[in-house]
Design an enzyme around this catalytic site. Structure first.
Site, mmCIF file in Angstrom:
data_model
loop_
_atom_site.group_PDB
_atom_site.id
_atom_site.type_symbol
_atom_site.label_atom_id
_atom_site.label_comp_id
_atom_site.label_asym_id
_atom_site.label_seq_id
_atom_site.Cartn_x
_atom_site.Cartn_y
_atom_site.Cartn_z
ATOM 1 N N SER A 179 0.845 -1.189 0.000
ATOM 2 C CA SER A 179 0.000 0.000 0.000
ATOM 3 C C SER A 179 0.883 1.243 0.000
ATOM 4 O O SER A 179 1.661 1.445 -0.926
ATOM 5 C CB SER A 179 -0.942 -0.031 1.212
ATOM 6 O OG SER A 179 -1.849 1.043 1.174
ATOM 7 N N THR A 180 0.836 2.045 1.052
ATOM 8 C CA THR A 180 1.615 3.276 1.110
ATOM 9 C C THR A 180 3.101 2.990 0.942
ATOM 10 O O THR A 180 3.671 2.202 1.681
ATOM 11 C CB THR A 180 1.415 3.992 2.456
ATOM 12 O OG1 THR A 180 0.044 3.993 2.789
ATOM 13 C CG2 THR A 180 1.945 5.411 2.393
ATOM 14 N N HIS A 205 -2.724 -1.030 -3.379
ATOM 15 C CA HIS A 205 -3.906 -0.186 -3.173
ATOM 16 C C HIS A 205 -3.843 1.030 -4.090
ATOM 17 O O HIS A 205 -2.936 1.853 -3.990
ATOM 18 C CB HIS A 205 -3.974 0.276 -1.708
ATOM 19 C CG HIS A 205 -4.243 -0.842 -0.757
ATOM 20 N ND1 HIS A 205 -3.901 -0.769 0.576
ATOM 21 C CD2 HIS A 205 -4.824 -2.049 -0.926
ATOM 22 C CE1 HIS A 205 -4.264 -1.889 1.184
ATOM 23 N NE2 HIS A 205 -4.826 -2.683 0.290
ATOM 24 N N MET A 298 0.060 1.334 5.034
ATOM 25 C CA MET A 298 -0.672 1.813 6.197
ATOM 26 C C MET A 298 -1.835 0.868 6.483
ATOM 27 O O MET A 298 -2.489 0.385 5.572
ATOM 28 C CB MET A 298 -1.181 3.229 5.917
ATOM 29 C CG MET A 298 -1.915 3.901 7.060
ATOM 30 S SD MET A 298 -2.173 5.666 6.718
ATOM 31 C CE MET A 298 -3.182 5.616 5.232
ATOM 32 N N ASP A 301 -4.371 -4.441 6.193
ATOM 33 C CA ASP A 301 -4.844 -5.301 5.115
ATOM 34 C C ASP A 301 -3.744 -6.278 4.692
ATOM 35 O O ASP A 301 -2.611 -5.866 4.432
ATOM 36 C CB ASP A 301 -5.263 -4.450 3.915
ATOM 37 C CG ASP A 301 -5.926 -5.281 2.818
ATOM 38 O OD1 ASP A 301 -6.599 -6.271 3.162
ATOM 39 O OD2 ASP A 301 -5.774 -4.923 1.638
#
Length: 354
Positions: A179-180, A205, A298, A301
């Site tokens: 993600s991030t 994401h 972050m 998930d």
């Protein structure tokens, strides 16, 4: 006991309404302080000479200097987490890729109409992104695309849990969730892999319409082939399939081969695509025939899905804190005992190649 210093935020946007709304939303958070705002990058640079911000909220289309040029200048002179907050990014995937390539920490899309109400509705997600940016190691990697807050569902909303491990086959592959910070981390990992490496399935994401451009960019940079996944695609050596934004990616077995399905379903852990959904499908269909890697991001998930993969016999790995931009998803996976080993970013390509 001294209270921690608030995260200092600078807002750069040519819309007075947007500047006002963003400032009001940020200042409601006790750990965030808006230290100034500017209608274009030239004014922003004057303001930053007096006090440098911890995080910058930046529009793209502005007078005198565009946001991409300003972003590149910042990342060269004084690397700082920059969250792009622009309506242009919603319709301009190529512009988004330019922002990510220039070092944007996050991409936050706003509509061309009803901006005020949209920003107020999305305030929780935007504040969370600013907090993550304030704690990030921006010189290591940066990025992410944000989503409007939704109810937090588990992977049960999409797939039932595994009922047993699968028999070993000669087809092997790896599943990656991030993600991030993941866009540049994936670029590093995938560009290091040879064409002979086992196939890969990837959830990064990202909103709709951006993943196709992201996959195309990686395909141009990497020796392996990279493309946005479509239902029916076979997982093959030297090919990485990227989950489309707004859809879940699941792996299914057909004989000794593995294919993917792209399905519409509710967000899981507030994300669509969700790493948990991908990892659960891999646990269900592949077991010991797969490897799972959870990288910078972050939230949590993918942590439960990685644990399900490990329990199904897969090899599982998590990126270490030192090389993560945001140590959220890997940290939760490690805490749950989902990761067999913890690896630096530089060690991940070798594990995927073997």
């Amino acid at each position: 006991m001294n209270r921690p210093q608030p995260i200092k935020v600078l807002i750069v946007d040519d819309s007075a309404v947007v500047r006002q709304v963003l400032a009001e939303l940020m200042n409601k958070a006790p750990d965030i302080e808006v230290i100034g705002h500017a209608m274009d990058p030239i004014f922003a640079m004057d303001r930053m000479q007096k006090q440098w911000p911890d995080v910058i909220l930046l529009d793209i289309e502005m007078p005198r200097m565009d946001g991409i040029t300003f972003l590149k200048k910042i990342m060269v002179e004084h690397p700082t987490p920059v969250i792009i907050c622009s309506s242009l990014t919603e319709k301009g995937a190529e512009t988004t890729m330019q922002a990510l390539g220039a070092g944007a920490f996050a991409i936050f899309t706003k509509p061309t109409m009803g901006v005020k109400s949209f920003l107020q509705e999305a305030a929780q997600e935007l504040v969370a992104s600013v907090r993550a940016a304030g704690a990030a190691r921006v010189s290591r990697i940066p990025r992410l695309a944000l989503h409007k807050p939704t109810a937090k569902l588990s992977a049960d909303a999409v797939l039932a849990a595994s009922t047993g491990a699968m028999a070993v086959t000669t087809d092997r592959f790896s599943a990656i969730g991030t993600s991030t910070g993941g866009t540049q981390a994936l670029e590093y990992v995938l560009s290091a892999l040879p064409r002979t490496c086992p196939g890969l399935v990837v959830v990064q994401h990202m909103p709709e319409r951006f993943t196709a451009a992201f996959a195309e960019r990686l395909d141009n940079l990497c020796e392996i082939r990279v493309r946005e996944a479509k239902t029916g695609d076979r997982i093959m050596p030297g090919l990485a399939l990227i989950a489309p934004g707004g859809k879940h990616l699941v792996v299914k077995r057909s004989g000794a081969q593995y294919h993917v399905d792209v399905i519409g379903a509710p967000p899981v852990n507030r994300h669509c695509p969700s790493v948990d959904v991908l990892f659960r499908s891999v646990a269900n269909s592949a077991g010991a025939n797969a490897k799972g890697v959870i990288m910078t991001g972050m939230g949590d998930d993918g942590a439960r899905g990685l644990l399900e993969m490990r329990e199904a016999g897969a090899r599982t790995f998590a990126q270490d804190e030192e090389s993560c931009v945001v140590f959220g998803m890997p940290k939760e996976a490690i805490r749950m005992g989902a990761a067999e080993r913890v690896l630096s970013l530089s060690e991940i390509p070798e594990v995927l190649e073997r």
